[in-house]
Write a protein that holds these residues in place. Structure first.
Motif, PDB file in Angstrom:
ATOM      1  N   ARG A   1     -11.207  -0.500 -19.357  1.00  8.11           N
ATOM      2  CA  ARG A   1     -10.701  -1.660 -18.605  1.00  8.11           C
ATOM      3  C   ARG A   1     -10.304  -1.315 -17.174  1.00  8.11           C
ATOM      4  NH1 ARG A   1      -5.986  -3.675 -22.363  1.00  8.11           N
ATOM      5  NH2 ARG A   1      -5.804  -1.403 -22.539  1.00  8.11           N
ATOM      6  N   HIS A   2      -9.845  -0.092 -16.962  1.00 11.52           N
ATOM      7  CA  HIS A   2      -9.353   0.263 -15.636  1.00 11.52           C
ATOM      8  C   HIS A   2     -10.335   1.156 -14.859  1.00 11.52           C
ATOM      9  CE1 HIS A   2      -5.622  -1.564 -16.824  1.00 11.52           C
ATOM     10  NE2 HIS A   2      -5.517  -0.743 -17.868  1.00 11.52           N
ATOM     11  N   GLN A   3     -11.575   1.229 -15.362  1.00 15.44           N
ATOM     12  CA  GLN A   3     -12.597   2.032 -14.684  1.00 15.44           C
ATOM     13  C   GLN A   3     -13.357   1.160 -13.672  1.00 15.44           C
ATOM     14  OE1 GLN A   3     -12.856   5.455 -15.417  1.00 15.44           O
ATOM     15  NE2 GLN A   3     -10.996   4.902 -16.534  1.00 15.44           N
ATOM     16  N   LYS A   4     -13.428   1.633 -12.433  1.00 17.04           N
ATOM     17  CA  LYS A   4     -14.184   0.916 -11.408  1.00 17.04           C
ATOM     18  C   LYS A   4     -15.582   1.522 -11.333  1.00 17.04           C
ATOM     19  CE  LYS A   4     -13.941  -0.801  -6.657  1.00 17.04           C
ATOM     20  NZ  LYS A   4     -13.135  -0.874  -5.415  1.00 17.04           N
ATOM     21  N   VAL A   5     -16.605   0.666 -11.403  1.00 25.62           N
ATOM     22  CA  VAL A   5     -17.981   1.137 -11.560  1.00 25.62           C
ATOM     23  C   VAL A   5     -18.861   0.649 -10.407  1.00 25.62           C
ATOM     24  CG1 VAL A   5     -20.046   1.017 -13.028  1.00 25.62           C
ATOM     25  CG2 VAL A   5     -17.776   1.214 -14.076  1.00 25.62           C
ATOM     26  N   LEU A   6     -19.753   1.524  -9.962  1.00 28.23           N
ATOM     27  CA  LEU A   6     -20.792   1.157  -8.994  1.00 28.23           C
ATOM     28  C   LEU A   6     -22.154   1.378  -9.644  1.00 28.23           C
ATOM     29  CD1 LEU A   6     -21.765   0.383  -6.121  1.00 28.23           C
ATOM     30  CD2 LEU A   6     -21.685   2.830  -5.552  1.00 28.23           C
ATOM     31  N   ILE A   7     -22.998   0.346  -9.616  1.00 25.36           N
ATOM     32  CA  ILE A   7     -24.357   0.425 -10.155  1.00 25.36           C
ATOM     33  C   ILE A   7     -25.335   0.335  -8.992  1.00 25.36           C
ATOM     34  CG2 ILE A   7     -26.083  -0.709 -11.611  1.00 25.36           C
ATOM     35  CD1 ILE A   7     -23.671  -1.766 -13.292  1.00 25.36           C
ATOM     36  N   ILE A   8     -26.225   1.337  -8.871  1.00 30.82           N
ATOM     37  CA  ILE A   8     -27.174   1.403  -7.757  1.00 30.82           C
ATOM     38  C   ILE A   8     -28.595   1.322  -8.317  1.00 30.82           C
ATOM     39  CG2 ILE A   8     -27.829   2.652  -5.672  1.00 30.82           C
ATOM     40  CD1 ILE A   8     -25.309   4.430  -6.128  1.00 30.82           C
TER      41      ILE A   8
ATOM     42  N   ILE B   1     -28.456  -6.265 -13.254  1.00 25.92           N
ATOM     43  CA  ILE B   1     -27.798  -7.261 -14.104  1.00 25.92           C
ATOM     44  C   ILE B   1     -27.657  -6.739 -15.532  1.00 25.92           C
ATOM     45  CG2 ILE B   1     -28.066  -9.563 -15.134  1.00 25.92           C
ATOM     46  CD1 ILE B   1     -29.485 -10.355 -12.459  1.00 25.92           C
ATOM     47  N   SER B   2     -28.729  -6.071 -16.032  1.00 35.42           N
ATOM     48  CA  SER B   2     -28.693  -5.508 -17.386  1.00 35.42           C
ATOM     49  C   SER B   2     -27.601  -4.452 -17.515  1.00 35.42           C
ATOM     50  CB  SER B   2     -30.054  -4.905 -17.731  1.00 35.42           C
ATOM     51  OG  SER B   2     -30.001  -4.194 -18.950  1.00 35.42           O
ATOM     52  N   MET B   3     -27.520  -3.550 -16.512  1.00 35.63           N
ATOM     53  CA  MET B   3     -26.509  -2.499 -16.540  1.00 35.63           C
ATOM     54  C   MET B   3     -25.098  -3.086 -16.426  1.00 35.63           C
ATOM     55  SD  MET B   3     -27.695   0.518 -16.986  1.00 35.63           S
ATOM     56  CE  MET B   3     -26.318   1.467 -16.407  1.00 35.63           C
ATOM     57  N   LYS B   4     -24.968  -4.114 -15.599  1.00 33.19           N
ATOM     58  CA  LYS B   4     -23.658  -4.755 -15.447  1.00 33.19           C
ATOM     59  C   LYS B   4     -23.213  -5.346 -16.779  1.00 33.19           C
ATOM     60  CE  LYS B   4     -21.163  -8.257 -12.768  1.00 33.19           C
ATOM     61  NZ  LYS B   4     -21.238  -9.265 -11.679  1.00 33.19           N
ATOM     62  N   GLY B   5     -24.167  -5.982 -17.486  1.00 29.82           N
ATOM     63  CA  GLY B   5     -23.845  -6.552 -18.801  1.00 29.82           C
ATOM     64  C   GLY B   5     -23.403  -5.491 -19.783  1.00 29.82           C
ATOM     65  N   MET B   6     -24.101  -4.341 -19.786  1.00 30.82           N
ATOM     66  CA  MET B   6     -23.726  -3.246 -20.689  1.00 30.82           C
ATOM     67  C   MET B   6     -22.302  -2.771 -20.406  1.00 30.82           C
ATOM     68  SD  MET B   6     -26.996  -0.694 -21.016  1.00 30.82           S
ATOM     69  CE  MET B   6     -28.585  -1.203 -21.653  1.00 30.82           C
ATOM     70  N   MET B   7     -21.993  -2.585 -19.126  1.00 31.58           N
ATOM     71  CA  MET B   7     -20.673  -2.080 -18.768  1.00 31.58           C
ATOM     72  C   MET B   7     -19.582  -3.106 -19.050  1.00 31.58           C
ATOM     73  SD  MET B   7     -21.458   0.936 -17.998  1.00 31.58           S
ATOM     74  CE  MET B   7     -19.810   1.511 -17.604  1.00 31.58           C
ATOM     75  N   GLN B   8     -19.878  -4.385 -18.866  1.00 30.57           N
ATOM     76  CA  GLN B   8     -18.898  -5.433 -19.182  1.00 30.57           C
ATOM     77  C   GLN B   8     -18.597  -5.460 -20.683  1.00 30.57           C
ATOM     78  OE1 GLN B   8     -20.884  -8.793 -17.354  1.00 30.57           O
ATOM     79  NE2 GLN B   8     -19.403  -8.833 -15.661  1.00 30.57           N
ATOM     80  N   GLN B   9     -19.638  -5.239 -21.487  1.00 29.61           N
ATOM     81  CA  GLN B   9     -19.434  -5.216 -22.941  1.00 29.61           C
ATOM     82  C   GLN B   9     -18.575  -4.025 -23.363  1.00 29.61           C
ATOM     83  OE1 GLN B   9     -23.130  -5.595 -25.146  1.00 29.61           O
ATOM     84  NE2 GLN B   9     -23.847  -7.222 -23.771  1.00 29.61           N
ATOM     85  N   LEU B  10     -18.572  -2.972 -22.534  1.00 29.84           N
ATOM     86  CA  LEU B  10     -17.712  -1.819 -22.821  1.00 29.84           C
ATOM     87  C   LEU B  10     -16.268  -2.074 -22.393  1.00 29.84           C
ATOM     88  CD1 LEU B  10     -20.010   1.175 -21.744  1.00 29.84           C
ATOM     89  CD2 LEU B  10     -19.566   0.324 -24.049  1.00 29.84           C
ATOM     90  N   GLY B  11     -16.066  -3.172 -21.663  1.00 33.57           N
ATOM     91  CA  GLY B  11     -14.705  -3.526 -21.251  1.00 33.57           C
ATOM     92  C   GLY B  11     -14.432  -3.359 -19.775  1.00 33.57           C
ATOM     93  N   VAL B  12     -15.432  -2.902 -18.993  1.00 34.67           N
ATOM     94  CA  VAL B  12     -15.233  -2.710 -17.555  1.00 34.67           C
ATOM     95  C   VAL B  12     -15.039  -4.070 -16.888  1.00 34.67           C
ATOM     96  CG1 VAL B  12     -16.216  -1.826 -15.412  1.00 34.67           C
ATOM     97  CG2 VAL B  12     -16.623  -0.613 -17.567  1.00 34.67           C
ATOM     98  N   GLN B  13     -14.019  -4.156 -16.049  1.00 31.07           N
ATOM     99  CA  GLN B  13     -13.709  -5.430 -15.388  1.00 31.07           C
ATOM    100  C   GLN B  13     -14.083  -5.439 -13.914  1.00 31.07           C
ATOM    101  OE1 GLN B  13      -9.552  -6.100 -16.185  1.00 31.07           O
ATOM    102  NE2 GLN B  13      -9.824  -6.177 -18.412  1.00 31.07           N
ATOM    103  N   GLU B  14     -14.160  -4.275 -13.294  1.00 31.95           N
ATOM    104  CA  GLU B  14     -14.445  -4.206 -11.857  1.00 31.95           C
ATOM    105  C   GLU B  14     -15.760  -3.451 -11.648  1.00 31.95           C
ATOM    106  OE1 GLU B  14     -11.994  -3.326  -7.698  1.00 31.95           O
ATOM    107  OE2 GLU B  14     -11.146  -2.736  -9.639  1.00 31.95           O
TER     108      GLU B  14
END
Length: 545
Positions: free
Chosen positions: A6-13, A21-34
């Motif tokens: 939840r508190h991990q900030k992620v950058l997808i390149i 979009i696919s990677m963002k969806g995967m990370m959101q399902q893991l709980g990433v909010q930012e």
């Protein structure tokens, strides 16, 4: 207990919107909010300059512009990739060249497309678990509190953490950064005695190189290559040792092996080009510098020297006899010069050096009128720039004047070079054959030797001895840039043990103010600015105790 994302900030390149979009969806399902997204390497670097990320997921191929390897390379170069960040390289291919390119700057991990969310989570979980375990060490390292970081390493090693070996490596790296080579050597020796892991062998080899024990370094790098024949970094270092030991042909062969494994490393291509020039293998040098220019268009290691060296090589093939082949060579040389002028349009020194390169081509073609016209223009540019011109820029101008039979100006420039850049051994060696004033040349060499004595005294914490040596070197070469900065640094250090600092600081400021002409592109500029700021701050403090 699972990782809390939840508190991990992620950058997808990634340059493909669908994959972002696919990677963002995967990370959101893991709980990433930012989550931030970047469609190119350039945008990713802009975002990293403004924000700190806990996880960076970068595709290797990013279309036009910088690729993932170059993004990682530049983040390390800028010191914007902190040890607390997880960096995962993602590739769509699994060829040796692609994998080795992806691993060139040691990301934390790499994944080959396609992959599942479960695999991504498993990989990142392991990486984050390790980062969390080393968090205190990494934070102390970021703040440059290396002793505290080493203490935290010792805590984990004493507790028999599963990351004890990583802590040993971190400790050795930190001791190397601190210049405490004795302790880092103890760590490398201990690890190698237990199990000769590559990082310890490489660390020991680099340390032996720094200590000029080249024969032992040669054996160690060969030992690494024997077990890991496709380890590019080991091949790079082996080539360095071979070159120092007087085997440039062997070094070139070693670098060619490294390039076969991982050809997209610009510094490796540049090293190969320079070695091939020494060996007078101009075809190899030509290919290497063409590759360096191509890679440099999107690299933080882009340099005008690659363009100018390629022009110099092309000049070797050009004759004054005409013909289609000759015309193609001339056209290629001028295309390279045109690109150089375009890429560095705001750099006056490069404008001068480009003009000198054109002069060299016209001179080779026996087109005297055109060559003379350009040389006259170059002389005018030189007069306005000579106070701030680099050693190589002055050297180019001196050689152009010699080719144009303006021997008086040539010798005047050489005298200036010897005065200001006498400590540059490579530059001085390249000019010795055209220097007429041998006494001035010997004076410059003597000043450099005295400066080296000062450097040795400084490394032994003999500040007074260093000051005396640097003062003596400046008697012989009062305008030498490095000598002035060396003396200023020692004078500033001496203020720490002297009550009356005003005289020391005044002398330091005189040395530094002589160098205000230094340009930001000069590799010594940052050091000069740091010393000037420190001397001014200390001077103000002395006036207002």
């Amino acid at each position: 207990m699972g990782t809390d994302y939840r508190h991990q900030k992620v950058l997808i390149i990634d340059d493909f919107p669908e994959f972002r979009i696919s990677m963002k969806g995967m990370m959101q399902q893991l709980g990433v909010q930012e989550i931030d997204l970047a469609s190119s390497g350039e945008i990713a670097l802009e975002k990293c300059a403004k924000s700190r990320y806990d996880i960076i997921l970068s595709d290797y191929n990013l279309g036009d512009g910088k690729d993932g390897q170059q993004v990682l390379e530049e983040l390390i170069h800028r010191d914007q990739l902190k040890p607390t960040t997880v960096y995962v390289m993602i590739t769509a291919e699994n060829t040796t060249e692609m994998v080795m390119g992806a691993l060139e700057h040691t990301p934390d991990s790499y994944l080959t497309k396609p992959f599942t969310q479960a695999l991504l989570k498993s990989r990142i979980d392991k990486l984050l678990t390790k980062k969390f375990a080393l968090e205190k060490i990494n934070k102390a390292t970021i703040s440059k509190n290396y002793l505290k970081a080493i203490q935290q390493c010792d805590v984990l090693i004493a507790g028999k953490s599963k990351y004890s070996m990583s802590c040993m490596k971190i400790k050795a790296d930190l001791f190397d950064k601190m210049g405490d080579y004795g302790r880092s050597k103890q760590i490398y020796s201990k690890v190698i005695a237990h199990r000769p892991v590559p990082w310890a062998l490489m660390g020991m080899g680099k340390l032996l190189f720094v200590q000029e024990d080249y024969e032992e370094a040669l054996l160690l790098f060969r030992q690494v290559i024997k077990t890991m024949s496709t380890f590019p970094e080991a091949l790079d270092w082996l080539a360095r040792v071979q070159q120092v030991l007087g085997d440039p042909q062997g070094a070139q062969k070693t670098l060619l092996s490294a390039i076969q494994v991982s050809p997209k490393a610009i510094l490796r291509q540049m090293h190969l080009g320079n070695l091939a020039l020494v060996n007078e293998e101009f075809d190899v040098a030509r290919r290497a510098f063409k590759a360096s220019i191509k890679l440099g268009r999107t690299s933080c290691y882009k340099t005008p020297d690659n363009y100018l060296k390629l022009v110099s090589i092309l000049k070797e093939y050009i004759t004054n006899e005409g013909g289609i082949k000759n015309k193609r060579l001339v056209d290629e040389a001028f295309r390279v010069i045109t690109e150089l002028e375009k890429e560095y349009s705001d750099d006056k020194e490069i404008k001068l050096r480009a003009a000198i390169a054109k002069h060299s081509i016209y001179h080779k073609l026996d087109r005297g009128e055109e060559a003379q016209k350009i040389l006259d223009s170059a002389r005018s540019m030189y007069e306005s720039l000579k106070q701030s011109l680099s050693g190589i820029g002055c050297s180019d101008m001196a050689k152009a004047c010699k080719d144009g039979e303006d021997f008086e100006t040539c010798q005047e420039i050489l005298t200036n070079i010897m005065e200001k850049f006498g400590d540059d051994k490579e530059l001085m060696a390249s000019l010795e054959h055209i220097v007429e004033d041998k006494a001035a040349f010997e004076t410059a060499v003597k000043a450099s030797k005295i400066n080296n004595l000062g450097m040795k005294a400084s490394s032994n914490n003999d500040t007074e001895g260093a000051i005396a040596a640097f003062r003596d070197s400046l008697v012989l070469s009062p305008d030498n840039i490095s000598f002035n900065m060396n003396l200023a640094q020692m004078l500033i250090r001496q203020t720490e043990t002297t009550d009356d600092n005003s005289g020391l600081l005044t002398e330091a400021l005189v040395c530094l103010e002589k160098l205000e002409h230094l340009k930001e592109s000069d590799h010594r500029y940052l050091r000069h600015q740091q010393l000037l700021r420190l001397a001014n701050d200390l001077s103000i403090g002395a006036q207002n105790p």
